[in-house]
Design a protein around this motif. Structure first.
Motif, mmCIF file in Angstrom:
data_model
loop_
_atom_site.group_PDB
_atom_site.id
_atom_site.type_symbol
_atom_site.label_atom_id
_atom_site.label_comp_id
_atom_site.label_asym_id
_atom_site.label_seq_id
_atom_site.Cartn_x
_atom_site.Cartn_y
_atom_site.Cartn_z
ATOM 1 N N GLU A 178 -0.718 51.208 19.316
ATOM 2 C CA GLU A 178 -1.783 50.935 20.284
ATOM 3 C C GLU A 178 -2.151 52.238 20.990
ATOM 4 O O GLU A 178 -1.301 52.894 21.591
ATOM 5 N N ASP A 180 -5.340 54.100 23.430
ATOM 6 C CA ASP A 180 -6.579 53.945 24.195
ATOM 7 C C ASP A 180 -7.637 54.873 23.613
ATOM 8 O O ASP A 180 -7.453 56.089 23.555
ATOM 9 N N THR A 184 -10.903 51.581 25.340
ATOM 10 C CA THR A 184 -10.621 50.356 24.594
ATOM 11 C C THR A 184 -9.274 50.472 23.904
ATOM 12 O O THR A 184 -8.986 51.485 23.260
ATOM 13 N N MET A 186 -6.984 50.185 21.080
ATOM 14 C CA MET A 186 -7.195 50.111 19.640
ATOM 15 C C MET A 186 -5.871 50.211 18.905
ATOM 16 O O MET A 186 -4.946 50.899 19.335
ATOM 17 N N PRO A 197 -9.107 55.014 14.646
ATOM 18 C CA PRO A 197 -9.016 53.589 15.007
ATOM 19 C C PRO A 197 -9.104 52.692 13.782
ATOM 20 O O PRO A 197 -9.919 52.912 12.895
ATOM 21 N N MET A 199 -8.660 48.912 14.284
ATOM 22 C CA MET A 199 -9.363 47.765 14.845
ATOM 23 C C MET A 199 -8.946 47.605 16.304
ATOM 24 O O MET A 199 -7.897 48.113 16.716
ATOM 25 N N PRO A 200 -9.754 46.897 17.092
ATOM 26 C CA PRO A 200 -9.351 46.615 18.474
ATOM 27 C C PRO A 200 -8.080 45.773 18.496
ATOM 28 O O PRO A 200 -7.862 44.928 17.626
ATOM 29 N N ASP A 202 -7.382 43.384 20.416
ATOM 30 C CA ASP A 202 -7.733 41.960 20.558
ATOM 31 C C ASP A 202 -7.895 41.307 19.188
ATOM 32 O O ASP A 202 -7.435 40.194 18.948
ATOM 33 N N ARG A 203 -8.548 42.002 18.289
ATOM 34 C CA ARG A 203 -8.759 41.462 16.944
ATOM 35 C C ARG A 203 -7.429 41.366 16.208
ATOM 36 O O ARG A 203 -7.152 40.382 15.514
#
Length: 209
Positions: A178, A180, A184, A186, A197, A199-200, A202-203
């Motif tokens: 993870e 930033d 965001t 990522m 990156p 993917m985010p 969240d995804r």
């Protein structure tokens, strides 16, 4: 295979078999030390050749797989993708178009050294290129609609990319963390001080749920 010894006027576009192609490309490859400077050559376009690189990295000529790896490596050394989005075999005297189903190369192996910001990811392609991912050789991730997955690509040289093989993709996922990126969170990987990156977060959490 016996190599033809015809002169350069024979040309890639007029060669009638793989040996004729090999002879011309070999002369181009020997024109200087190191990789041929295809980006600096500006020969005339001489038409399309019935040659295709399939999605799995297999090269075909006249509908037949090219089974000799040294020959594939020779052809790959004079590949160039131009601004028009098309891929060519280029020599000092001519360029001919070929078809590429996905990417011209496959990244079949990765080695990770160091950790965190100092990590370096070194890839090997199916034709023997060794590439360190970084700002000059970035990795990009493209959504694969039919599988809801991701396809990673590594820039090898010029505009030529390698599709990262599925097993190597799994290795990259193990190296993800993870990070930033512009505010965001990522899921991303790092190499030579550059963050790529995937993917985010969240995804990723939704996919993992």
């Amino acid at each position: 295979m016996t190599m033809h010894t015809g002169n350069d006027e024979q040309g890639l576009s007029k060669a009638t078999d793989t040996a004729g192609l090999e002879a011309l490309v070999s002369r181009a490859a020997r024109a200087g030390k190191g990789p041929p400077p295809v980006e600096r050559w500006n020969p005339p376009f001489c038409g399309d050749l019935d040659m295709e690189i399939k999605r799995d990295g297999t090269w075909f000529y006249l509908g037949t797989p090219i089974g000799r790896m040294p020959l594939v490596q020779l052809f790959s050394s004079v590949l160039r993708k131009d601004e028009d989005g098309n891929t060519y075999l280029v020599t000092p005297v001519e360029k001919v178009g070929i078809r590429v189903e996905d990417a011209p190369f496959i990244a079949v192996e990765v080695n990770a050294s160091g950790s965190g910001p100092d990590q370096v990811l070194t890839f090997r392609t199916n034709v023997g290129d060794v590439v360190e991912a970084g700002s000059e050789n970035p990795i990009r991730f493209v959504d694969e609609d039919d599988t809801d997955g991701l396809k990673p690509y590594l820039l090898v040289r010029g505009r030529l990319e390698a599709l990262v093989a599925r097993p190597v993709m799994y290795e990259l996922a193990e190296l993800g963390e993870e990070i930033d990126v512009d505010g965001t969170a990522m899921f991303a990987i790092r190499s030579k001080g550059t963050t790529f990156p995937i993917m985010p977060m969240d995804r990723l959490r939704r996919l993992s749920a």
